[in-house]
Design a protein around this motif. Structure first.
Motif, PDB file in Angstrom:
ATOM      1  N   ALA A 152       0.825  -1.207   0.000  1.00 57.13           N
ATOM      2  CA  ALA A 152       0.000   0.000   0.000  1.00 57.13           C
ATOM      3  C   ALA A 152       0.862   1.260   0.000  1.00 57.13           C
ATOM      4  O   ALA A 152       0.510   2.269  -0.630  1.00 57.13           O
ATOM      5  N   GLU A 153       2.005   1.223   0.688  1.00 56.98           N
ATOM      6  CA  GLU A 153       2.887   2.374   0.751  1.00 56.98           C
ATOM      7  C   GLU A 153       3.448   2.745  -0.612  1.00 56.98           C
ATOM      8  O   GLU A 153       3.735   3.917  -0.888  1.00 56.98           O
ATOM      9  N   ILE A 154       3.622   1.755  -1.484  1.00 58.96           N
ATOM     10  CA  ILE A 154       4.177   2.022  -2.813  1.00 58.96           C
ATOM     11  C   ILE A 154       3.317   3.041  -3.546  1.00 58.96           C
ATOM     12  O   ILE A 154       3.829   3.875  -4.305  1.00 58.96           O
ATOM     13  N   HIS A 155       2.010   2.999  -3.318  1.00 56.57           N
ATOM     14  CA  HIS A 155       1.108   3.921  -4.008  1.00 56.57           C
ATOM     15  C   HIS A 155       1.415   5.365  -3.662  1.00 56.57           C
ATOM     16  O   HIS A 155       1.183   6.276  -4.477  1.00 56.57           O
ATOM     17  N   ARG A 156       1.951   5.612  -2.462  1.00 60.14           N
ATOM     18  CA  ARG A 156       2.281   6.987  -2.076  1.00 60.14           C
ATOM     19  C   ARG A 156       3.413   7.562  -2.923  1.00 60.14           C
ATOM     20  O   ARG A 156       3.533   8.774  -3.086  1.00 60.14           O
ATOM     21  N   LEU A 157       4.244   6.685  -3.451  1.00 60.32           N
ATOM     22  CA  LEU A 157       5.376   7.143  -4.251  1.00 60.32           C
ATOM     23  C   LEU A 157       4.951   7.777  -5.565  1.00 60.32           C
ATOM     24  O   LEU A 157       5.696   8.564  -6.155  1.00 60.32           O
ATOM     25  N   VAL A 158       3.772   7.409  -6.054  1.00 64.00           N
ATOM     26  CA  VAL A 158       3.412   7.743  -7.430  1.00 64.00           C
ATOM     27  C   VAL A 158       2.185   8.631  -7.510  1.00 64.00           C
ATOM     28  O   VAL A 158       1.531   8.685  -8.547  1.00 64.00           O
ATOM     29  N   VAL A 159       1.869   9.345  -6.433  1.00 66.03           N
ATOM     30  CA  VAL A 159       0.679  10.189  -6.446  1.00 66.03           C
ATOM     31  C   VAL A 159       0.742  11.191  -7.602  1.00 66.03           C
ATOM     32  O   VAL A 159      -0.274  11.471  -8.248  1.00 66.03           O
ATOM     33  N   ALA A 160       1.939  11.712  -7.909  1.00 68.05           N
ATOM     34  CA  ALA A 160       2.069  12.685  -8.995  1.00 68.05           C
ATOM     35  C   ALA A 160       2.376  12.037 -10.334  1.00 68.05           C
ATOM     36  O   ALA A 160       1.945  12.531 -11.373  1.00 68.05           O
ATOM     37  N   SER A 161       3.103  10.921 -10.339  1.00 64.49           N
ATOM     38  CA  SER A 161       3.577  10.349 -11.604  1.00 64.49           C
ATOM     39  C   SER A 161       2.626   9.331 -12.214  1.00 64.49           C
ATOM     40  O   SER A 161       2.796   8.949 -13.371  1.00 64.49           O
ATOM     41  N   ALA A 162       1.634   8.866 -11.486  1.00 68.03           N
ATOM     42  CA  ALA A 162       0.727   7.831 -12.002  1.00 68.03           C
ATOM     43  C   ALA A 162      -0.738   8.233 -11.891  1.00 68.03           C
ATOM     44  O   ALA A 162      -1.611   7.380 -11.895  1.00 68.03           O
ATOM     45  N   HIS A 163      -0.990   9.524 -11.796  1.00 65.02           N
ATOM     46  CA  HIS A 163      -2.362  10.037 -11.757  1.00 65.02           C
ATOM     47  C   HIS A 163      -2.437  11.307 -12.595  1.00 65.02           C
ATOM     48  O   HIS A 163      -1.431  11.972 -12.843  1.00 65.02           O
ATOM     49  N   ASN A 164      -3.651  11.613 -13.045  1.00 60.39           N
ATOM     50  CA  ASN A 164      -3.881  12.810 -13.855  1.00 60.39           C
ATOM     51  C   ASN A 164      -3.080  12.797 -15.154  1.00 60.39           C
ATOM     52  O   ASN A 164      -2.542  13.816 -15.587  1.00 60.39           O
ATOM     53  N   GLY A 165      -2.998  11.634 -15.774  1.00 58.83           N
ATOM     54  CA  GLY A 165      -2.280  11.560 -17.038  1.00 58.83           C
ATOM     55  C   GLY A 165      -2.299  10.158 -17.607  1.00 58.83           C
ATOM     56  O   GLY A 165      -2.881   9.232 -17.026  1.00 58.83           O
ATOM     57  N   PRO A 166      -1.635   9.940 -18.744  1.00 62.23           N
ATOM     58  CA  PRO A 166      -1.698   8.642 -19.434  1.00 62.23           C
ATOM     59  C   PRO A 166      -1.036   7.500 -18.695  1.00 62.23           C
ATOM     60  O   PRO A 166      -1.347   6.331 -18.954  1.00 62.23           O
ATOM     61  N   ASN A 167      -0.105   7.791 -17.761  1.00 59.64           N
ATOM     62  CA  ASN A 167       0.548   6.705 -17.023  1.00 59.64           C
ATOM     63  C   ASN A 167      -0.375   6.060 -16.006  1.00 59.64           C
ATOM     64  O   ASN A 167      -0.067   4.985 -15.478  1.00 59.64           O
ATOM     65  N   PHE A 168      -1.506   6.699 -15.721  1.00 59.27           N
ATOM     66  CA  PHE A 168      -2.466   6.148 -14.755  1.00 59.27           C
ATOM     67  C   PHE A 168      -2.852   4.710 -15.107  1.00 59.27           C
ATOM     68  O   PHE A 168      -2.869   3.827 -14.241  1.00 59.27           O
ATOM     69  N   LEU A 169      -3.139   4.457 -16.362  1.00 59.84           N
ATOM     70  CA  LEU A 169      -3.634   3.142 -16.764  1.00 59.84           C
ATOM     71  C   LEU A 169      -2.553   2.072 -16.647  1.00 59.84           C
ATOM     72  O   LEU A 169      -2.767   1.012 -16.053  1.00 59.84           O
ATOM     73  N   GLY A 170      -1.377   2.334 -17.229  1.00 59.34           N
ATOM     74  CA  GLY A 170      -0.326   1.321 -17.237  1.00 59.34           C
ATOM     75  C   GLY A 170       0.267   1.063 -15.870  1.00 59.34           C
ATOM     76  O   GLY A 170       0.533  -0.088 -15.504  1.00 59.34           O
ATOM     77  N   TRP A 171       0.485   2.128 -15.085  1.00 56.94           N
ATOM     78  CA  TRP A 171       1.102   1.935 -13.771  1.00 56.94           C
ATOM     79  C   TRP A 171       0.216   1.071 -12.884  1.00 56.94           C
ATOM     80  O   TRP A 171       0.701   0.157 -12.213  1.00 56.94           O
ATOM     81  N   HIS A 172      -1.062   1.362 -12.858  1.00 60.04           N
ATOM     82  CA  HIS A 172      -1.938   0.596 -11.975  1.00 60.04           C
ATOM     83  C   HIS A 172      -2.099  -0.844 -12.453  1.00 60.04           C
ATOM     84  O   HIS A 172      -2.359  -1.746 -11.646  1.00 60.04           O
ATOM     85  N   ARG A 173      -1.938  -1.093 -13.745  1.00 55.95           N
ATOM     86  CA  ARG A 173      -1.941  -2.482 -14.220  1.00 55.95           C
ATOM     87  C   ARG A 173      -0.763  -3.253 -13.630  1.00 55.95           C
ATOM     88  O   ARG A 173      -0.923  -4.378 -13.141  1.00 55.95           O
ATOM     89  N   ILE A 174       0.424  -2.641 -13.636  1.00 54.07           N
ATOM     90  CA  ILE A 174       1.602  -3.288 -13.042  1.00 54.07           C
ATOM     91  C   ILE A 174       1.399  -3.467 -11.539  1.00 54.07           C
ATOM     92  O   ILE A 174       1.751  -4.508 -10.962  1.00 54.07           O
TER      93      ILE A 174
END
Length: 706
Positions: A152-174
């Motif tokens: 769950a903590e890993i999600h805190r690392l990517v609040v800016a880099s994996a949301h509000n943009g195209p990386n949202f879909l691929g990052w959450h798949r991984i």
């Protein structure tokens, strides 16, 4: 003709705000709205009418986006080396899951990797999944964290880099695949929240019982995730249905009409086509940890919700292939350097574009969402009007907490023990057929913000509710009086009290807030006038039309509200006030109870912000009513209430306009003399929200500047 809100304001300033002080300098002072938050409001509403989307939908989208994009402004608990090491080990296992291709075929998977809608799982399948989740929760990795919390903590690392943009879909798949590796290959079921949105009352869904996710209100004490503690020291908290929305068929189908990823990723000026925008709704609807970016993954519902979003995406990619478009290379351009296609996918040894590849897409197969007539063969679902929806989870009368049919008995210790239904499985199944409700023990009574909840406790049996249909927001009549609900509004709101990663009430101070509420012009109540000794049932004695002191401008199109919103027969309604830290991490929410019968009513509430004794703080405050209308803030400036942005700075200067404790905040406003003499210190109330019927968006250039 003077509009009614002008009358509201005149009355408010003349009567309610009579108290005047010579000057107010600091303490709680309004500041300009943060620029990127203001830009979001302006961009999101530029080509959108207030009659099309409830203003609270726009409000929560922009607040969420602001929090995602400004994590650098707020203190963050450091990610431990143990957490990073564990994540990297899981990633190595993920890459090694397949052997190299031999003769064009990959080595067969060890587990059946088909993800199913959660209600179509057998009891053994659900028990296996939840027991593996709990095994992670009970296995330490060091630094005070367990394996689940580390993921769950890993999600805190990517609040800016994996949301509000195209990386949202691929990052959450991984990310989903990473958890699946940690579960030993057990597939993550998906929560198709459309099946709940279709219900008369989604908070009554069988999912929010001990048989599935556990109770949906307050601290989670039931089910497989009962009595969990989160890293900040808080219990796992939920407040389902007080805000947000579940995914609905209109939004789902709209996304699947688009052809390219650029049409469905953020930034988008059309909320209907934004897959990430639709994803945000259930986060807010469940509330608690799930509603905040830094803590969302602490609730296992996060992964089942994201499994559905990934299923959603897989259907979109299937459509692309049918049109001759290769999804793996359709990565949209973006101005965010963290989300460029060849930027590193934090914290993995991948590039962002790899998340779009068929290599990862092919690792998961989704069973189709249940359809009529059999709804996946699940006794937890029913076919109504050609669509599957969730059954209601109720406790049968007379015996209290007897559970489900024997065909689902025999749950393991990690999942909770099932109990036989009274009269055996035949009687249990007959009850299901007769009432459409599944007999589940330990059901919590439910109190859009989908839109059908107004945070009330509703009767368990659907047939006991009084429902009245009204026109939609696009009709010539208005829609705010959607459904009459005769229940009590006695469901409290439970805050997590988490501030900068720590659950501690002493970190908070409390601000008094006044709400002035204008009655929706179309609301009707069963309080009739009497003429010639007879009830005139076409009348409503509380209607503004019956009060000569008020005038009302009738318009063909009213501001949009939720498709359905409850109206309490008593007139009692809730207006929620929420604060979000600008330079600290923390959200607090509470409500004021107002009287919808009266032309104008006033009420009070007290909301938490960071305690300024450890230093000044900045926060953003917003308010909305039960039908999704955002209220306008008015701030006390030099003795007068003036429109302001809703952004504030709080200091420890005197005189204080807040309380260090909730009790202090109340005592700072109310002075009780001898007998029944009670006086209000109106000059000590720094903010008033004016909840009126608006015909323009509540965020304007003039108010956003101050």
């Amino acid at each position: 003709m003077m509009h009614v809100r002008q009358n509201v304001w005149l009355l408010a300033t003349a009567a309610v705000f009579a108290a005047v002080v010579t000057s107010v300098y600091g303490f709680i002072e309004p500041i300009p709205m943060p620029e990127n938050l203001d830009e979001c409001y302006q961009f999101r509403t530029r080509n959108l009418s207030i009659t099309a989307v409830p203003s609270q939908d726009i409000n929560m989208f922009c607040i969420t986006r602001f929090l995602y994009s400004t994590t650098h402004l707020r203190p963050q608990r450091p990610i431990s080396n143990e957490t990073i090491s564990y994540a990297q080990e899981l990633f190595r296992q993920l890459l090694a899951q397949y052997s190299p291709e031999e003769n064009g075929h990959r080595v067969k998977r060890q587990f059946n990797n088909v993800r199913q809608e959660v209600r179509t799982l057998t009891r053994p399948q659900w028990n296996l999944f939840t027991s593996r989740i709990n095994n992670l929760k009970n296995t330490p990795v060091g630094n005070g964290l367990n394996r689940y919390d580390s993921i769950a903590e890993i999600h805190r690392l990517v609040v800016a880099s994996a949301h509000n943009g195209p990386n949202f879909l691929g990052w959450h798949r991984i990310y989903l695949l990473l958890l699946q590796i940690a579960l030993g290959g057990v597939p993550i079921p998906y929560w198709d929240s459309r099946l709940d949105f279709r219900m008369v009352e989604p908070t009554d869904s069988v999912l929010w019982t001990a048989e599935f996710f556990g109770n949906g209100f307050g601290a989670v004490t039931e089910g497989a995730f009962g009595n969990w503690q989160t890293p900040g020291g808080s219990a796992l908290i939920r407040n389902i249905g007080n805000d947000g929305t579940l995914v609905n068929d209109d939004g789902f189908n709209a996304v699947l009409t688009r052809n390219f990823h650029r049409d469905i990723v953020e930034p988008s000026n059309n909320p209907m086509f934004s897959l990430e925008g639709h994803h945000n709704g259930p986060h807010v609807w469940v509330d608690g940890q799930l509603s905040a970016p830094a803590t969302a993954a602490q609730d296992p519902v996060f992964f089942m919700h994201h499994s559905f979003i990934d299923y959603f995406w897989s259907l979109f990619r299937r459509r692309q292939r049918s049109l001759g478009i290769n999804p793996a290379f359709d990565y949209p351009p973006t101005g965010n350097p963290l989300q460029q296609p060849f930027a590193q996918m934090i914290p993995f040894n991948l590039r962002n574009i790899h998340g779009y590849s068929e290599y990862f897409a092919g690792r998961t197969v989704y069973a189709p969402s249940p359809t009529c007539p059999d709804c996946g063969g699940s006794s937890y679902l029913e076919c109504v009007s050609g669509s599957c929806r969730s059954r209601v989870g109720v406790t049968p009368g007379g015996g209290g907490g007897m559970a489900m049919a024997a065909s689902f008995a025999g749950r393991g210790a990690m999942g909770g023990m099932a109990r036989a239904s009274v009269g055996g499985p035949e009687r249990a199944q007959a009850t299901v057929r007769a009432t459409g409700a599944l007999n589940i023990g330990g059901r919590f009574r439910s109190p859009f913000r989908d839109p059908r909840t107004r945070m009330d406790t509703l009767p368990n049996a659907p047939e006991n509710r009084i429902r009245r249909s009204v026109p939609t927001a696009n009709d010539t009549a208005t829609s705010s009086n959607a459904n009459m609900d005769t229940s009590q509004i006695n469901r409290p709101y439970q805050n997590t009290f988490v501030l900068n990663g720590e659950a501690n009430p002493s970190l908070w101070a409390f601000v008094p807030i006044r709400i002035i509420f204008e009655r929706p012009p179309d609301a009707k109540f069963e309080s009739y006038l009497i003429r010639d000794g007879k009830l005139v049932k076409s009348s409503d004695m509380f209607s503004i039309k019956n009060h000569t002191g008020f005038t009302l401008e009738i318009r063909k199109k009213m501001p949009a509200t939720y498709k359905k919103c409850h109206v309490s027969g008593s007139g009692a309604s809730k207006v929620y006030v929420q604060t979000d830290g600008i330079d600290y991490s923390g959200r607090y929410k509470d409500y004021a109870v107002v009287d919808e019968r009266l032309p104008i009513s006033s009420s009070m509430t007290y909301v938490g912000v960071k305690n300024p004794t450890e230093g000044a703080a900045q926060f953003y405050m917003t308010a909305y009513d039960s039908c999704g209308r955002v209220c306008r803030p008015q701030c006390l400036i030099n003795g007068n209430y003036q429109p302001c942005s809703g952004a504030f700075r709080i200091t420890s200067s005197f005189p204080k306009m807040y309380g260090i404790t909730f009790e202090d905040a109340v005592k700072g406003i109310w002075k009780k003399g001898e007998g029944l003499n009670v006086e209000s210190n109106g000059a000590g109330i720094p903010v008033t929200f004016l909840c009126e019927i608006q015909y323009s968006w509540p965020w304007t250039q003039e108010t956003s500047q101050f």
